[in-house]
Scaffold this motif. Sequence first.
Motif, mmCIF file in Angstrom:
data_model
loop_
_atom_site.group_PDB
_atom_site.id
_atom_site.type_symbol
_atom_site.label_atom_id
_atom_site.label_comp_id
_atom_site.label_asym_id
_atom_site.label_seq_id
_atom_site.Cartn_x
_atom_site.Cartn_y
_atom_site.Cartn_z
ATOM 1 N N TRP A 276 -1.858 9.861 9.202
ATOM 2 C CA TRP A 276 -2.653 9.168 9.040
ATOM 3 C C TRP A 276 -3.608 8.950 10.264
ATOM 4 C CZ3 TRP A 276 -4.404 8.114 4.427
ATOM 5 C CH2 TRP A 276 -3.799 7.546 3.806
ATOM 6 N N ASP B 181 -9.531 15.466 4.433
ATOM 7 C CA ASP B 181 -8.075 16.475 4.925
ATOM 8 C C ASP B 181 -7.594 17.279 3.824
ATOM 9 O OD1 ASP B 181 -5.753 17.687 6.033
ATOM 10 O OD2 ASP B 181 -5.740 15.660 7.713
ATOM 11 N N ALA C 218 -5.263 12.636 9.951
ATOM 12 C CA ALA C 218 -6.134 11.714 8.945
ATOM 13 C C ALA C 218 -7.374 11.217 8.689
ATOM 14 C CB ALA C 218 -5.253 11.663 7.433
ATOM 15 N N THR D 6 -5.951 14.967 1.302
ATOM 16 C CA THR D 6 -5.867 13.013 1.530
ATOM 17 C C THR D 6 -7.797 12.612 2.400
ATOM 18 O OG1 THR D 6 -6.167 13.073 5.205
ATOM 19 C CG2 THR D 6 -4.056 13.031 3.094
ATOM 20 N N TYR E 288 -10.317 3.613 12.788
ATOM 21 C CA TYR E 288 -11.209 4.313 12.788
ATOM 22 C C TYR E 288 -11.182 5.588 14.255
ATOM 23 C CZ TYR E 288 -12.338 2.646 8.035
ATOM 24 O OH TYR E 288 -12.056 1.964 7.189
ATOM 25 N N LEU F 119 0.687 -0.949 -0.325
ATOM 26 C CA LEU F 119 0.130 0.226 -0.035
ATOM 27 C C LEU F 119 1.050 1.115 -0.120
ATOM 28 C CD1 LEU F 119 -2.134 -2.696 1.340
ATOM 29 C CD2 LEU F 119 -2.889 -0.403 2.460
ATOM 30 N N THR G 187 -6.173 -2.045 6.475
ATOM 31 C CA THR G 187 -7.381 -2.063 5.277
ATOM 32 C C THR G 187 -7.844 -4.276 5.061
ATOM 33 O OG1 THR G 187 -5.599 -3.127 4.008
ATOM 34 C CG2 THR G 187 -5.998 -0.998 4.506
ATOM 35 N N TRP H 132 -13.401 11.343 6.141
ATOM 36 C CA TRP H 132 -12.245 12.603 6.788
ATOM 37 C C TRP H 132 -11.509 12.780 5.766
ATOM 38 C CZ3 TRP H 132 -12.915 7.672 9.412
ATOM 39 C CH2 TRP H 132 -13.800 7.617 10.846
ATOM 40 N N TYR I 178 -7.178 8.132 10.991
ATOM 41 C CA TYR I 178 -6.994 6.510 12.211
ATOM 42 C C TYR I 178 -6.791 7.000 13.195
ATOM 43 C CZ TYR I 178 -7.387 3.671 7.266
ATOM 44 O OH TYR I 178 -7.816 3.793 6.013
ATOM 45 N N ASP J 114 -6.843 2.341 -0.690
ATOM 46 C CA ASP J 114 -6.301 2.082 0.318
ATOM 47 C C ASP J 114 -4.947 2.196 0.984
ATOM 48 O OD1 ASP J 114 -8.926 1.089 0.655
ATOM 49 O OD2 ASP J 114 -8.304 -0.796 0.190
ATOM 50 N N PRO J 115 -4.533 2.540 2.481
ATOM 51 C CA PRO J 115 -5.561 3.106 2.954
ATOM 52 C C PRO J 115 -7.143 3.930 3.026
ATOM 53 C CG PRO J 115 -3.787 2.901 4.328
ATOM 54 C CD PRO J 115 -3.787 2.774 3.190
ATOM 55 N N GLY J 116 -5.879 5.329 2.944
ATOM 56 C CA GLY J 116 -7.309 5.963 1.719
ATOM 57 C C GLY J 116 -6.385 7.046 0.679
ATOM 58 N N LEU J 117 -7.449 7.996 -0.167
ATOM 59 C CA LEU J 117 -6.842 8.821 -1.405
ATOM 60 C C LEU J 117 -5.835 9.858 -0.920
ATOM 61 C CD1 LEU J 117 -9.979 8.661 -3.199
ATOM 62 C CD2 LEU J 117 -8.334 7.366 -3.728
ATOM 63 N N VAL J 118 -4.688 9.911 -1.323
ATOM 64 C CA VAL J 118 -3.641 10.952 -1.051
ATOM 65 C C VAL J 118 -3.087 11.470 -2.532
ATOM 66 C CG1 VAL J 118 -0.900 10.885 0.315
ATOM 67 C CG2 VAL J 118 -2.754 9.643 0.996
ATOM 68 N N VAL K 65 -9.859 9.444 3.748
ATOM 69 C CA VAL K 65 -10.266 8.708 4.520
ATOM 70 C C VAL K 65 -11.784 7.783 4.068
ATOM 71 C CG1 VAL K 65 -9.633 7.165 6.586
ATOM 72 C CG2 VAL K 65 -8.206 8.557 5.999
ATOM 73 N N ARG K 66 -11.749 7.170 4.416
ATOM 74 C CA ARG K 66 -13.056 6.800 4.093
ATOM 75 C C ARG K 66 -14.097 5.344 4.661
ATOM 76 N NH1 ARG K 66 -17.970 6.389 3.829
ATOM 77 N NH2 ARG K 66 -20.006 6.316 2.673
ATOM 78 N N GLY K 67 -14.700 5.600 6.384
ATOM 79 C CA GLY K 67 -15.113 4.630 6.863
ATOM 80 C C GLY K 67 -16.024 3.642 6.598
ATOM 81 N N PRO K 68 -16.607 3.218 7.232
ATOM 82 C CA PRO K 68 -18.077 2.661 7.371
ATOM 83 C C PRO K 68 -19.318 3.994 7.679
ATOM 84 C CG PRO K 68 -17.213 1.744 9.112
ATOM 85 C CD PRO K 68 -15.797 1.993 8.092
#
Lengths: 199, 86
Positions: free
Chosen positions: A179, B73, A182, B62, A196, A32, A80, B71, A184, B46-50, B64-67
């Motif tokens: 992270w 940023d 951001a 950035t 998260y 990743l 992930t 977020w 996490y 993953d783990p997030g778009l940067v 970040v997509r949780g369930p």
Amino acid sequence: MGIISRAFHGRPREPDAKLPPGQYLVHDFPVLSAGPTPRVPLDRWEFSIDTAEGPVHRWSWEEFLALPQETPTVDLHCVTKWSKFGTGWKGVSLDVLMEDVESAAEYALAYSYGGYTTNLPLEDLLDGKAWVVHEFDGEELEPPHGGPARLLVPHLYLWKSAKWIKGIRLLNEDWPGFWETAGYHNYGDPWREQRYDGD
Amino acid sequence: MDYQDGNALAGPLSEIFSLDVTVAQGKCAACGLRGPLAQLHVYGPDPGLVARCPSCEEVVLTLVRGPNDAWLDLRGSVSLRIPIAE
């Protein structure tokens, strides 16, 4: 049947008991990426332990390799949701790197070539829980997996095991890393499924 | 090449913005480069778009997509100039 199955898979233990909640097992090693992969020449590589006031200890590549080496075999858990069992590494325990460091700091910020950061309580780096590793599976650690050297903190989600590690800053207060600022989780315990912020 | 261009942000950001912000003009906080978000270099998902500046490679945003939450940023963005039709 059990003996045949076990021999065929080469896996002497029960996988499910070792999987934290929400994780699944992989046999490859996914990469990743949050940015370009740094390429760090070994003659310019150095690793430091420092405070806000400046460096406390600094090692060149040769000096780092001359330190006592350990070969931990550990399970990895990525936020992930993939986990990888029984990964073999070679590197230096943080207990060795911190041996002569006098500090009242309670927090650490790992920082990397390329600008990545991640924060941990200092106690999570000590007592045999963390290493700076430079070999994976008997080979030099490749840059996509964090080579020439990465942090390895296997009891936390893998984003805490900073690739391309450059140093560790000892802090009196917690500085959330890349992270952690951001979205996490600040700590990232896979067994408590702390993925998260707010979990 | 291990990244996509900023058009990869269009789908994920459409969950948050009613406008297509990939056409917005952004200004990089690190080097001052101005340009549409579609020109950013996007790593992930993953783990997030940067999303990084195509000039200096610093992080512009950035996602970040949780369930249950996303977020966003905008740490490396001075401003976004968003065209809005009258």
